[in-house]
Enzyme design. Structure first.
Site, short mmCIF file in Angstrom:
data_model
loop_
_atom_site.label_atom_id
_atom_site.label_comp_id
_atom_site.label_asym_id
_atom_site.label_seq_id
_atom_site.Cartn_x
_atom_site.Cartn_y
_atom_site.Cartn_z
N PRO A 9 -22.98 -12.48 -12.24
CA PRO A 9 -23.97 -13.40 -11.78
C PRO A 9 -24.71 -14.30 -12.90
O PRO A 9 -25.04 -13.67 -13.93
CB PRO A 9 -24.78 -12.18 -11.01
N ASN A 10 -24.92 -15.46 -12.36
CA ASN A 10 -25.84 -16.58 -13.27
C ASN A 10 -25.07 -17.06 -14.33
O ASN A 10 -25.57 -18.08 -14.89
CB ASN A 10 -27.20 -15.87 -13.58
N ARG A 17 -29.34 -22.48 -18.03
CA ARG A 17 -30.09 -21.34 -17.67
C ARG A 17 -30.55 -20.64 -19.26
O ARG A 17 -29.79 -20.42 -19.99
CB ARG A 17 -29.04 -20.21 -17.33
N TYR A 22 -28.85 -18.59 -24.10
CA TYR A 22 -27.69 -18.62 -23.67
C TYR A 22 -26.90 -20.05 -24.35
O TYR A 22 -25.49 -20.15 -23.97
CB TYR A 22 -27.37 -18.49 -22.20
N ASN A 73 -17.58 -10.03 -18.53
CA ASN A 73 -19.09 -10.20 -18.83
C ASN A 73 -19.62 -9.86 -17.53
O ASN A 73 -19.84 -10.67 -16.54
CB ASN A 73 -19.37 -11.55 -19.31
N ALA A 76 -25.79 -9.05 -15.50
CA ALA A 76 -27.00 -7.94 -15.00
C ALA A 76 -26.31 -6.88 -14.49
O ALA A 76 -26.98 -5.79 -14.66
CB ALA A 76 -27.97 -8.69 -14.00
N GLU A 97 -15.40 -5.69 -22.97
CA GLU A 97 -17.04 -6.14 -22.48
C GLU A 97 -17.36 -7.11 -23.22
O GLU A 97 -17.57 -7.05 -24.56
CB GLU A 97 -17.96 -5.04 -22.27
N HIS A 99 -20.88 -10.06 -23.99
CA HIS A 99 -22.00 -10.53 -23.53
C HIS A 99 -22.49 -11.67 -24.56
O HIS A 99 -22.02 -11.71 -25.86
CB HIS A 99 -23.27 -9.52 -23.71
N ARG A 106 -32.87 -7.27 -27.03
CA ARG A 106 -33.51 -7.78 -26.12
C ARG A 106 -34.55 -6.87 -25.44
O ARG A 106 -34.90 -6.03 -26.12
CB ARG A 106 -32.63 -8.71 -25.08
#
Ligand code: DQA
Length: 146
Positions: A9-10, A17, A22, A73, A76, A97, A99, A106
């Site tokens: 998502p996103n 964004r 990012y 990825n 969330a 995985e 990111h 963070r």
């Protein structure tokens, strides 16, 4: 060799964004960067993006017999989804995985990944390069077929 890249998502909003986190490059730019790396390595790659958890589960399940490895990825859902963890374990394909940001540096809630234990590696904080490294890792992974 066939690799499936799944973005959660996103990530379709890359470029607009939170660019301070990012970056300013778009999702289309990411797809192109992934394509170039795949061409360089001589592997086949398909990149998909969805905002829906169940769809990620469906996509992982449908990867059996079609792909030799998964780059994911989960965005969330990384921090919430046992269903995605279960799907990766169920199909048993080597998965990496990724990111874009350094999730260890963070908010506290981003520090835990439900997905990592189902993956052979986690690459975080390297932006697009993380995806390229993940593809290289899978392409060189001896568990993976031609
Ligand atoms: C992300 C990190 C996640 O915590 C966040 O929810 C995302 C993107 C990353 O690529 O850095 O949406 O997976």
């Amino acid at each position: 060799m066939r690799i499936l890249v799944i973005n959660g998502p996103n990530l379709n909003l890359l470029g607009t964004r939170e660019p301070d986190i990012y970056g300013s490059k778009s999702y289309a730019d990411l797809v192109n960067a992934i394509r170039w790396t795949a061409e360089e390595l001589g592997v086949q790659v398909k990149t998909v993006q969805t905002n829906h958890e169940g769809e990620i589960v469906d996509i992982i399940q449908q990867a059996i017999n079609k792909y030799d490895g998964i780059v994911i990825n989960p965005a969330a859902y990384t921090h919430t989804s046992i269903a995605i963890y279960d799907a990766l374990k169920a199909v048993g394909l080597p998965a990496v995985e990724v990111h874009m940001s350094d999730i260890s540096n963070r908010e506290e809630f981003r520090r835990h990944s439900y997905i990592s234990p189902a993956c052979i590696a986690t690459i975080a904080g390297k932006g697009f390069t993380g995806y390229q490294e993940a593809i290289k890792l899978l392409a060189g992974n001896s568990d993976v077929g031609e």
